[in-house]
Design an enzyme around this catalytic site. Structure first.
Site, short mmCIF file in Angstrom:
data_model
loop_
_atom_site.label_atom_id
_atom_site.label_comp_id
_atom_site.label_asym_id
_atom_site.label_seq_id
_atom_site.Cartn_x
_atom_site.Cartn_y
_atom_site.Cartn_z
N ARG A 1 0.82 -1.22 0.00
CA ARG A 1 0.00 0.00 0.00
C ARG A 1 0.85 1.27 0.00
NH1 ARG A 1 -4.82 -1.90 4.19
NH2 ARG A 1 -6.06 -3.00 2.62
N LYS B 1 -19.01 -18.31 3.53
CA LYS B 1 -20.43 -18.15 3.85
C LYS B 1 -21.23 -17.43 2.78
CE LYS B 1 -19.86 -18.12 8.90
NZ LYS B 1 -20.15 -17.38 10.14
N GLY C 1 -8.79 -10.13 0.00
CA GLY C 1 -7.51 -10.58 0.53
C GLY C 1 -7.10 -11.97 0.12
N GLY D 1 -13.17 -4.30 1.43
CA GLY D 1 -14.56 -3.93 1.70
C GLY D 1 -15.17 -3.08 0.61
#
Length: 397
Positions: A41, A198, A351, A374
C-alpha cells in the site's frame, strides 16, 4: 464516472505552489515491534505523491493505521514507520507532523506526513467541524485511498465537501476505470466468481450479480450451500442450510435470464480439515456423510476453465477451495491460470484472492487487481461508494 482527476490538474499546470492534501491508504501490516511486514500500500501511494511533488505542490499526506481510539494517541498508532518507509521510496525525508488539524507548515516541493487521521476526534462520524478544518489546510484535496472509499469519514468524505477542489488520485481513478469497464460496460460474456466460506456474507453480492452476469461461478463454502440447494449430499462440509431458499432464488434468477450457476460435478473430499489430510476425488453424487468438501474436483475445474477462456470480462472474488493446503489447491490453481490465460478483461479483489494471485505468480496477467477489500465487495453489491458520490458531485459544481 465524471470526476476531476488529479493527473489532469497536474497536466494543466494547476497544481504548482498549491497546498495539496492527499488521503492515502497506508494501513499496512506490522509485527509486534511495529515493523512493517508488507509495504504494497505504501508503494501504491508513491505515484500520486510523486506526481504532486513534480508539479511543484506543497504536499500533505495522511492515512489511518490500525484501529486507534479517537482522542487517545498511543505510540503503536503512529505513522512513523510508514513515514520512514515512504521516505526511502521517495528518496527524501518525510517529516511526521502531529497535532496538525489546526495548521501545517509545508512549502512547495516539500512533503510531510500527517499523523494517524483516525486519532482525531470526530473522524469516523464525519464531524463537519473537523472536516472544515481539514479542508482549510489545502487548496486541493486528493482522494487516493480506494480501500476507504466505502466509508464516509472526515478525511475521506467531509474534506471533499469543503475543500476548494476535490479530485481523484491516480490509484482511485484506476479503480474507477476498472470497475466501469468490468461492471458498467462489460465485454460479454461477463463471468463472476464469488467464493468464500459463507453465503450470508455475500448474499447481496450474489443477488446483485445474478441480475447482470452471464455466468455466476460459486466456490468454497458458498458452493457447498448451492450443492445442498441442488439436492446433493455434502456430508459434514461447511454450509448454511438456513439459506437454501436464498441460494435457490439466485439459481432461478440466473435461469430466468438464460444463464446459470454451475454446480460442481466432482469434488475433493477429506475426513478432517488438515493440511496432511488424505484427499479423495469423488463424483458430487458420491459424497459420504462423514466427508468434508475442501475443493472442486478436476473435472469441474476444467469445465470452469473452459468457460473462463470464452469470457469477455471476468470478476473474481474468492478462492475455489482451501488453496492454502497443497492437496486442495487444484481448483483455485486451475481457475487462476485460466483467468491469466484468458483474453478477457479481468478484475480481482479481496484478501484471499490476492493471496492466490501471488501464490501462482499471475499478477501481470490480471487486468486489474483491486486494492480495497470492503470497498470492492460493496461495488459488487451494486452500491455507490461515498467517495465516488462526493467526487462526482464536486466535479459537477
Amino acid at each position: 464516472m465524471n470526476v476531476i482527476r488529479f493527473s489532469d490538474l497536474c497536466a494543466q499546470g494547476a497544481v504548482a505552489t498549491k497546498r495539496v492534501f492527499i488521503r492515502a491508504d497506508l494501513n499496512v501490516p506490522q509485527d509486534a515491534q511495529g515493523g512493517i511486514t508488507e509495504d504494497t500500500r505504501i508503494r501504491a501511494s508513491v505515484p500520486c505523491i510523486q506526481m504532486a511533488l513534480d508539479a511543484g505542490a506543497a504536499v500533505m499526506v495522511t492515512s489511518h493505521l490500525g484501529r486507534p481510539t479517537e482522542g487517545e494517541f498511543k505510540p503503536a498508532d503512529s505513522l512513523a514507520p510508514v513515514a520512514q518507509r515512504l521516505g526511502e521510496l521517495l528518496g527524501r525525508a518525510v517529516p511526521l507532523v502531529s497535532d496538525w488539524v489546526d495548521g501545517v507548515t509545508v512549502a512547495p516541493g516539500q512533503v510531510v506526513m500527517l499523523e494517524n487521521c483516525r486519532v482525531n476526534p470526530g473522524e469516523k462520524k464525519n464531524d463537519p467541524l473537523l472536516a472544515r478544518k481539514m479542508a482549510a489546510l489545502c487548496d486541493i484535496f486528493v482522494h487516493d485511498a480506494f480501500g476507504t472509499a466505502h466509508r464516509a469519514e472526515a478525511s475521506t468524505y467531509g474534506i471533499a465537501e469543503y475543500a476548494p477542489v476535490a479530485c481523484a488520485g491516480p490509484l482511485l481513478a484506476a479503480e474507477m476505470d476498472a470497475i466501469a469497464k468490468a461492471l458498467l460496460a462489460p465485454k460479454r460474456p461477463l463471468v463472476a466468481i464469488v467464493a468464500g466460506s459463507k453465503v450470508s456474507t455475500k448474499l447481496t453480492i450474489l443477488k446483485s450479480l445474478a441480475a447482470n452476469v452471464d455466468q455466476l461461478i460459486v466456490g468454497g463454502g458458498i458452493a457447498n450451500t448451492f450443492m445442498l440447494a441442488a439436492g446433493l449430499n455434502i456430508g459434514k462440509s461447511l454450509a448454511e442450510p438456513d439459506l437454501l431458499d436464498q441460494a435457490k432464488a439466485v439459481i432461478e434468477a440466473m435461469q430466468a435470464r438464460g444463464a446459470a450457476v454451475p454446480i460442481p460435478t466432482d469434488v475433493v473430499t477429506a475426513k478432517t480439515f488438515a493440511a496432511d489430510a488424505v484427499a479423495t476425488v469423488k463424483a458430487a453424487t458420491d459424497v459420504a456423510d462423514d466427508d468434508l468438501i475442501l475443493d472442486i474436483g478436476p473435472q469441474t475445474a476444467q469445465a470452469l476453465a473452459a468457460q473462463l477462456m470464452r469470457a469477455g470480462t471476468i470478476v473474481w472474488n474468492g478462492p475455489l477451495g482451501v488453496f492454502e493446503f497443497a492437496a486442495f489447491e487444484n481448483g483455485t490453481k486451475v481457475v487462476a491460470q485460466a483467468i491469466a490465460a484468458s483474453s478477457a478483461f479481468s478484475i480481482a479483489g479481496g484478501g484471499d484472492t490476492l493471496a492466490a494471485i501471488a501464490k501462482y505468480g499471475i499478477e501481470a496477467q490480471i487486468g486489474y487487481i483491486s486494492t480495497g477489500g470492503g470497498a470492492f465487495l460493496e461495488v459488487l453489491e451494486g452500491k455507490t461508494l461515498p467517495a465516488f458520490e462526493i467526487l462526482g458531485r464536486r466535479a459537477s459544481t
